[in-house]
Design an enzyme around this catalytic site. Structure first.
Site: not given
Length: 97
Positions: A14, A25, A27, A61, A64
């Site tokens: 992040n 993010c 991802e 978690c 995204c």
């Protein structure tokens, strides 16, 4: 950590910013790194997060989703602390152009 078709991995993190719309993010960061390297075939992604090791190991978690939806099929494996999920488990009506 994003695993691609040839077994290589791309890590992301992040990247926070005072302007929330500019935050990136992990991802998206890993997908951008892979795409920048010319890779477009992804195998799976593992996502962890938390303020300490115990949280990271035991609390899923959530991913995204939008960047994953644009580059990955609905059955794409998303690995979280509680197991392996499919992208479509999180985004059943995936928007694609």
């Amino acid at each position: 950590m994003l695993t691609v078709a040839d077994g290589s991995t791309f890590c992301g993190c992040n990247i926070e910013n005072a302007s929330y719309s500019m935050t990136i993010c992990a991802e998206r960061s890993s997908v951008c790194a892979a795409v920048s390297a010319g890779v477009r075939q992804f195998r799976s992604i593992a996502i962890v997060g938390g303020t300490d090791a115990e949280t990271a190991e035991n609390t899923p978690c959530p991913p995204c989703l939008q960047v994953l939806a644009e580059f990955c099929p609905p059955d794409f494996p998303v690995i979280l602390a509680d197991g392996v999920h499919r992208l479509s488990d999180f985004l059943p009506r995936q928007f694609r152009l």
